[in-house]
Design a protein around this motif. Sequence first.
Motif, PDB file in Angstrom:
ATOM      1  N   ASN A   1      -7.723  -2.612  -3.343  1.00 13.01           N
ATOM      2  CA  ASN A   1      -8.756  -3.649  -3.386  1.00 13.01           C
ATOM      3  C   ASN A   1      -9.127  -4.028  -4.818  1.00 13.01           C
ATOM      4  O   ASN A   1      -9.798  -5.028  -5.038  1.00 13.01           O
ATOM      5  CB  ASN A   1     -10.006  -3.203  -2.622  1.00 13.01           C
ATOM      6  CG  ASN A   1     -10.012  -3.759  -1.201  1.00 13.01           C
ATOM      7  OD1 ASN A   1      -9.138  -4.537  -0.813  1.00 13.01           O
ATOM      8  ND2 ASN A   1     -10.996  -3.361  -0.419  1.00 13.01           N
ATOM      9  N   ASP A   2      -8.717  -3.208  -5.784  1.00 13.68           N
ATOM     10  CA  ASP A   2      -8.833  -3.575  -7.195  1.00 13.68           C
ATOM     11  C   ASP A   2      -7.656  -4.496  -7.495  1.00 13.68           C
ATOM     12  O   ASP A   2      -6.505  -4.058  -7.552  1.00 13.68           O
ATOM     13  CB  ASP A   2      -8.785  -2.313  -8.064  1.00 13.68           C
ATOM     14  CG  ASP A   2      -8.945  -2.616  -9.549  1.00 13.68           C
ATOM     15  OD1 ASP A   2      -8.384  -3.623 -10.021  1.00 13.68           O
ATOM     16  OD2 ASP A   2      -9.618  -1.820 -10.241  1.00 13.68           O
ATOM     17  N   LYS A   3      -7.930  -5.785  -7.682  1.00 13.91           N
ATOM     18  CA  LYS A   3      -6.856  -6.775  -7.798  1.00 13.91           C
ATOM     19  C   LYS A   3      -5.902  -6.489  -8.951  1.00 13.91           C
ATOM     20  O   LYS A   3      -4.696  -6.697  -8.841  1.00 13.91           O
ATOM     21  CB  LYS A   3      -7.448  -8.180  -7.948  1.00 13.91           C
ATOM     22  CG  LYS A   3      -8.328  -8.632  -6.785  1.00 13.91           C
ATOM     23  CD  LYS A   3      -7.598  -8.634  -5.462  1.00 13.91           C
ATOM     24  CE  LYS A   3      -8.496  -9.139  -4.331  1.00 13.91           C
ATOM     25  NZ  LYS A   3      -7.843  -9.045  -3.009  1.00 13.91           N
TER      26      LYS A   3
ATOM     27  N   TYR B   1      -7.973   1.828  -0.787  1.00 12.85           N
ATOM     28  CA  TYR B   1      -9.164   1.457  -1.557  1.00 12.85           C
ATOM     29  C   TYR B   1      -8.798   1.080  -2.992  1.00 12.85           C
ATOM     30  O   TYR B   1      -9.424   0.198  -3.587  1.00 12.85           O
ATOM     31  CB  TYR B   1     -10.194   2.594  -1.514  1.00 12.85           C
ATOM     32  CG  TYR B   1     -10.854   2.710  -0.155  1.00 12.85           C
ATOM     33  CD1 TYR B   1     -11.859   1.826   0.227  1.00 12.85           C
ATOM     34  CD2 TYR B   1     -10.439   3.665   0.762  1.00 12.85           C
ATOM     35  CE1 TYR B   1     -12.452   1.903   1.476  1.00 12.85           C
ATOM     36  CE2 TYR B   1     -11.024   3.754   2.025  1.00 12.85           C
ATOM     37  CZ  TYR B   1     -12.025   2.863   2.384  1.00 12.85           C
ATOM     38  OH  TYR B   1     -12.598   2.932   3.629  1.00 12.85           O
TER      39      TYR B   1
ATOM     40  N   ASN C   1       0.820  -1.207   0.000  1.00 12.02           N
ATOM     41  CA  ASN C   1       0.000   0.000   0.000  1.00 12.02           C
ATOM     42  C   ASN C   1       0.859   1.264   0.000  1.00 12.02           C
ATOM     43  O   ASN C   1       0.423   2.318  -0.452  1.00 12.02           O
ATOM     44  CB  ASN C   1      -0.954   0.008   1.195  1.00 12.02           C
ATOM     45  CG  ASN C   1      -2.099   0.984   1.000  1.00 12.02           C
ATOM     46  OD1 ASN C   1      -2.755   0.973  -0.027  1.00 12.02           O
ATOM     47  ND2 ASN C   1      -2.326   1.841   1.975  1.00 12.02           N
TER      48      ASN C   1
ATOM     49  N   THR D   1      -5.055 -11.414  -0.011  1.00  9.56           N
ATOM     50  CA  THR D   1      -4.858 -10.203   0.792  1.00  9.56           C
ATOM     51  C   THR D   1      -5.881  -9.148   0.393  1.00  9.56           C
ATOM     52  O   THR D   1      -6.219  -9.018  -0.774  1.00  9.56           O
ATOM     53  CB  THR D   1      -3.440  -9.633   0.572  1.00  9.56           C
ATOM     54  OG1 THR D   1      -2.478 -10.689   0.688  1.00  9.56           O
ATOM     55  CG2 THR D   1      -3.118  -8.557   1.597  1.00  9.56           C
ATOM     56  N   SER D   2      -6.360  -8.391   1.373  1.00 14.48           N
ATOM     57  CA  SER D   2      -7.274  -7.289   1.081  1.00 14.48           C
ATOM     58  C   SER D   2      -6.805  -6.034   1.809  1.00 14.48           C
ATOM     59  O   SER D   2      -5.966  -6.088   2.710  1.00 14.48           O
ATOM     60  CB  SER D   2      -8.714  -7.645   1.479  1.00 14.48           C
ATOM     61  OG  SER D   2      -8.805  -7.891   2.869  1.00 14.48           O
ATOM     62  N   TYR D   3      -7.378  -4.898   1.405  1.00 10.11           N
ATOM     63  CA  TYR D   3      -6.945  -3.613   1.955  1.00 10.11           C
ATOM     64  C   TYR D   3      -8.183  -2.807   2.361  1.00 10.11           C
ATOM     65  O   TYR D   3      -8.735  -3.018   3.408  1.00 10.11           O
ATOM     66  CB  TYR D   3      -6.069  -2.877   0.933  1.00 10.11           C
ATOM     67  CG  TYR D   3      -4.808  -3.662   0.595  1.00 10.11           C
ATOM     68  CD1 TYR D   3      -3.637  -3.469   1.310  1.00 10.11           C
ATOM     69  CD2 TYR D   3      -4.808  -4.618  -0.432  1.00 10.11           C
ATOM     70  CE1 TYR D   3      -2.497  -4.199   1.025  1.00 10.11           C
ATOM     71  CE2 TYR D   3      -3.670  -5.354  -0.724  1.00 10.11           C
ATOM     72  CZ  TYR D   3      -2.515  -5.140   0.004  1.00 10.11           C
ATOM     73  OH  TYR D   3      -1.400  -5.872  -0.279  1.00 10.11           O
ATOM     74  N   GLY D   4      -8.629  -1.869   1.524  1.00 10.44           N
ATOM     75  CA  GLY D   4      -9.845  -1.112   1.841  1.00 10.44           C
ATOM     76  C   GLY D   4      -9.673  -0.228   3.064  1.00 10.44           C
ATOM     77  O   GLY D   4      -8.719   0.536   3.170  1.00 10.44           O
TER      78      GLY D   4
ATOM     79  N   SER E   1      -3.684  -3.725  -7.899  1.00 10.88           N
ATOM     80  CA  SER E   1      -2.813  -4.252  -6.845  1.00 10.88           C
ATOM     81  C   SER E   1      -1.641  -5.037  -7.439  1.00 10.88           C
ATOM     82  O   SER E   1      -0.476  -4.827  -7.074  1.00 10.88           O
ATOM     83  CB  SER E   1      -3.627  -5.138  -5.902  1.00 10.88           C
ATOM     84  OG  SER E   1      -2.799  -5.771  -4.954  1.00 10.88           O
TER      85      SER E   1
ATOM     86  N   HIS F   1      -2.780  -3.788   5.946  1.00 12.12           N
ATOM     87  CA  HIS F   1      -3.578  -4.673   5.083  1.00 12.12           C
ATOM     88  C   HIS F   1      -4.563  -5.432   5.957  1.00 12.12           C
ATOM     89  O   HIS F   1      -4.576  -5.286   7.192  1.00 12.12           O
ATOM     90  CB  HIS F   1      -2.663  -5.685   4.383  1.00 12.12           C
ATOM     91  CG  HIS F   1      -1.938  -6.556   5.372  1.00 12.12           C
ATOM     92  ND1 HIS F   1      -2.382  -7.816   5.736  1.00 12.12           N
ATOM     93  CD2 HIS F   1      -0.830  -6.325   6.118  1.00 12.12           C
ATOM     94  CE1 HIS F   1      -1.562  -8.318   6.648  1.00 12.12           C
ATOM     95  NE2 HIS F   1      -0.616  -7.433   6.900  1.00 12.12           N
ATOM     96  N   HIS F   2      -5.359  -6.300   5.348  1.00 18.24           N
ATOM     97  CA  HIS F   2      -6.183  -7.285   6.047  1.00 18.24           C
ATOM     98  C   HIS F   2      -5.842  -8.660   5.482  1.00 18.24           C
ATOM     99  O   HIS F   2      -5.600  -8.814   4.282  1.00 18.24           O
ATOM    100  CB  HIS F   2      -7.676  -7.014   5.840  1.00 18.24           C
ATOM    101  CG  HIS F   2      -8.166  -5.756   6.486  1.00 18.24           C
ATOM    102  ND1 HIS F   2      -8.392  -5.653   7.839  1.00 18.24           N
ATOM    103  CD2 HIS F   2      -8.451  -4.538   5.963  1.00 18.24           C
ATOM    104  CE1 HIS F   2      -8.815  -4.432   8.127  1.00 18.24           C
ATOM    105  NE2 HIS F   2      -8.854  -3.730   7.002  1.00 18.24           N
TER     106      HIS F   2
END
Length: 319
Positions: free
Chosen positions: A250-252, A247, A48, A277-280, A255, A113-114
Amino acid sequence: MKKIIIFPIIMILILSACNNQSIQKNNQHNQPQKTLKIGYLPITHSANLMMTQKVKAQAKHNGYKLKLIKFNNWPDLMDALNSGRIDGASTLIELAMKSKQKGADIKAVALGHHEGNVIMGQKGETVNNFNNEHQYRFAIPHRYSTHYLLLEEMRKQLNLNAQTFSYHEMAPAEMPAALNEHRISGYSVAEPFGALGEKLGKGKTLKHGNEVIPDAYCCALVLRTDLIKDQKHVAQSFISDYKKAGYRMNDKSQSVDIMSKHFKQDRKVLEQSAEWTSYGNLSINEDGYQKITQLINQHQLFETPSYKSFVDPTLYKEA
């Protein structure tokens, strides 16, 4: 007569005030921009920051400059942060908590991240193969890490004795090769080294982190307190860009594109990492923080700082 004398005086005062304001604005404009030095390790959990760099480059404001500084291990990164050689870092949240507890003047301002943590084992193995008759050697990036906590929680969920798992601190990049050469039974680590372990052919994903501890906080963005206090407008501009970047991540496709430019792994490996992995929204919530502190306290790793003393949620909220 008095009116004739007073009028020029008033005009002089007005012009003088306008001139002072103009000088102040010019001085502010001519002041050199603050260069933010932010440290990171080459793992996708810090990606990120790379997206933040892109967001900043596309933005119209020029309130600060951003310099990302790569480190090869956590101790060197934390030493640079604690000594003030860098202004902030994407780091393991537990390491930052420990530094705060020891007196470091830092604040956690956002998550990195998440999810995106895996527990890898040898190909052909499943968690049902683990038993108390054998000892299993696992690699972790650091004892003060969510990866250690994930393995310990998995061990307890499998009703295995405390002696069944032993731990060896290892640089993330070395773990897939160590597994491939059967020097370790498995490892828990950030991406892309789980996906890379599978690509090498000898590794298998035993568990994803969320299957053991749902959305366990892992990496955090930490800033030095003097930056937040003395140059809050710079810190705020940076976090505003960082929030927008989360945010976008989150668009792979975006990313993977940004990771491909900054990490040397094969694109297919990075695509797998992006799926895991996700962000947002990267705000640090008190409930999520308490979950980690409870686990740290249960394992008696160190005395944890309170949410209020360690986390500054205002920059992210106001971004």
